[in-house]
Design a protein around this motif. Structure first.
Motif, PDB file in Angstrom:
ATOM      1  N   PHE A 253       0.693  -1.336   0.382  1.00 12.71           N
ATOM      2  CA  PHE A 253      -0.149   0.065   0.305  1.00 12.71           C
ATOM      3  C   PHE A 253       0.968   1.363  -0.372  1.00 12.71           C
ATOM      4  CE2 PHE A 253      -2.552  -3.214   1.542  1.00 12.71           C
ATOM      5  CZ  PHE A 253      -3.916  -3.667   0.968  1.00 12.71           C
ATOM      6  N   GLY A 254       2.229   1.294  -0.893  1.00  8.29           N
ATOM      7  CA  GLY A 254       3.267   1.967  -0.767  1.00  8.29           C
ATOM      8  C   GLY A 254       3.782   2.908   0.578  1.00  8.29           C
TER       9      GLY A 254
ATOM     10  N   LEU B 288       5.181   6.641   1.329  1.00  8.38           N
ATOM     11  CA  LEU B 288       4.270   7.737   2.714  1.00  8.38           C
ATOM     12  C   LEU B 288       4.945   8.678   3.868  1.00  8.38           C
ATOM     13  CD1 LEU B 288       0.645   5.507   2.642  1.00  8.38           C
ATOM     14  CD2 LEU B 288       1.216   7.926   1.465  1.00  8.38           C
TER      15      LEU B 288
ATOM     16  N   ALA C  79      -3.062   8.026   5.690  1.00  9.75           N
ATOM     17  CA  ALA C  79      -3.213   7.713   4.308  1.00  9.75           C
ATOM     18  C   ALA C  79      -2.977   6.123   4.057  1.00  9.75           C
ATOM     19  CB  ALA C  79      -1.706   8.061   3.539  1.00  9.75           C
ATOM     20  N   LEU C  80      -2.128   5.402   4.265  1.00 11.95           N
ATOM     21  CA  LEU C  80      -2.484   4.593   4.487  1.00 11.95           C
ATOM     22  C   LEU C  80      -3.292   3.595   4.771  1.00 11.95           C
ATOM     23  CD1 LEU C  80       0.389   1.448   3.675  1.00 11.95           C
ATOM     24  CD2 LEU C  80       0.291   1.051   6.354  1.00 11.95           C
TER      25      LEU C  80
ATOM     26  N   GLU D 189      -6.388   4.608   4.868  1.00 19.19           N
ATOM     27  CA  GLU D 189      -7.129   4.553   3.786  1.00 19.19           C
ATOM     28  C   GLU D 189      -7.064   4.258   2.332  1.00 19.19           C
ATOM     29  OE1 GLU D 189      -8.898   8.920   1.681  1.00 19.19           O
ATOM     30  OE2 GLU D 189      -6.868   8.563   1.456  1.00 19.19           O
ATOM     31  N   ARG D 190      -5.842   3.271   1.758  1.00 16.62           N
ATOM     32  CA  ARG D 190      -5.066   2.645   1.086  1.00 16.62           C
ATOM     33  C   ARG D 190      -6.160   1.742   0.725  1.00 16.62           C
ATOM     34  NH1 ARG D 190       0.379   5.155  -1.587  1.00 16.62           N
ATOM     35  NH2 ARG D 190       0.002   6.888  -1.822  1.00 16.62           N
ATOM     36  N   PHE D 191      -5.568   0.766   2.469  1.00 19.13           N
ATOM     37  CA  PHE D 191      -5.792  -0.441   2.712  1.00 19.13           C
ATOM     38  C   PHE D 191      -7.464  -0.592   2.376  1.00 19.13           C
ATOM     39  CE2 PHE D 191      -6.888  -2.718   6.452  1.00 19.13           C
ATOM     40  CZ  PHE D 191      -6.597  -4.454   6.669  1.00 19.13           C
TER      41      PHE D 191
ATOM     42  N   VAL E 240      -9.734   1.120   1.694  1.00 21.63           N
ATOM     43  CA  VAL E 240     -10.705   1.271  -0.378  1.00 21.63           C
ATOM     44  C   VAL E 240      -9.886   0.352  -1.096  1.00 21.63           C
ATOM     45  CG1 VAL E 240     -10.026   2.179  -2.321  1.00 21.63           C
ATOM     46  CG2 VAL E 240     -10.296   4.020  -0.212  1.00 21.63           C
ATOM     47  N   ALA E 241      -9.206  -0.236  -0.935  1.00 20.84           N
ATOM     48  CA  ALA E 241      -8.965  -1.733  -1.578  1.00 20.84           C
ATOM     49  C   ALA E 241      -9.845  -3.131  -0.685  1.00 20.84           C
ATOM     50  CB  ALA E 241      -7.892  -2.334  -0.456  1.00 20.84           C
TER      51      ALA E 241
ATOM     52  N   LYS F 184     -10.765  12.376   5.051  1.00 20.72           N
ATOM     53  CA  LYS F 184     -10.875  12.120   4.416  1.00 20.72           C
ATOM     54  C   LYS F 184     -11.382  11.149   3.851  1.00 20.72           C
ATOM     55  CE  LYS F 184      -5.509  10.390   4.358  1.00 20.72           C
ATOM     56  NZ  LYS F 184      -5.402  11.280   3.151  1.00 20.72           N
TER      57      LYS F 184
END
Length: 117
Positions: free
Chosen positions: A67-68, A72, A85-86, A88-90, A92-93, A116
């Motif tokens: 997740f980058g 980040l 941010a991490l 959030e990506r998790f 969303v996935a 967010k």
């Protein structure tokens, strides 16, 4: 009426017993855990990934690098922004648009996640 939104945990399982109770995994590093029904997803770092796969009750183990996390952490300050941010990506996935958190969820992190959406 019960809330069917998944439960999101964040923290290490030494100081946050609810994380240890959910995962059965004792780790000093912060873990992100998403509990949805019978599904328990544990997001951890490379150092803990192998041990988590053998010692935790998680149905899925994922690595923060997917997740980058490195990017980040290198580009965002304070670290809480990178963590939000991490996560959030998790989320969303995993299609989690609404979540619940335990009472001891870190407030600064919760505020950033709320901001967010």
């Amino acid at each position: 009426m019960t809330d069917d939104a998944p439960l999101l945990f964040f923290g290490d399982s030494y100081r946050y017993p609810e994380i240890y109770h959910a995962t059965g995994f004792l780790a000093p590093d912060p873990q992100v855990v998403l509990e949805r029904g019978d599904e328990l997803v544990l997001l951890t770092n490379s150092l803990e990934e192998r041990r988590a796969s053998t010692q935790s009750r998680a149905t899925t183990i994922e690595n923060v690098d997917a997740f980058g996390a490195r990017e980040l952490n290198a580009t965002m300050h304070p670290i809480t922004d990178a963590t939000a941010a991490l996560i959030e990506r998790f989320l969303v996935a995993h299609g989690a648009t609404r979540i619940r958190v335990p009472q001891r969820f870190p407030l600064a992190l919760a505020d950033r996640l709320r901001a967010k959406g």
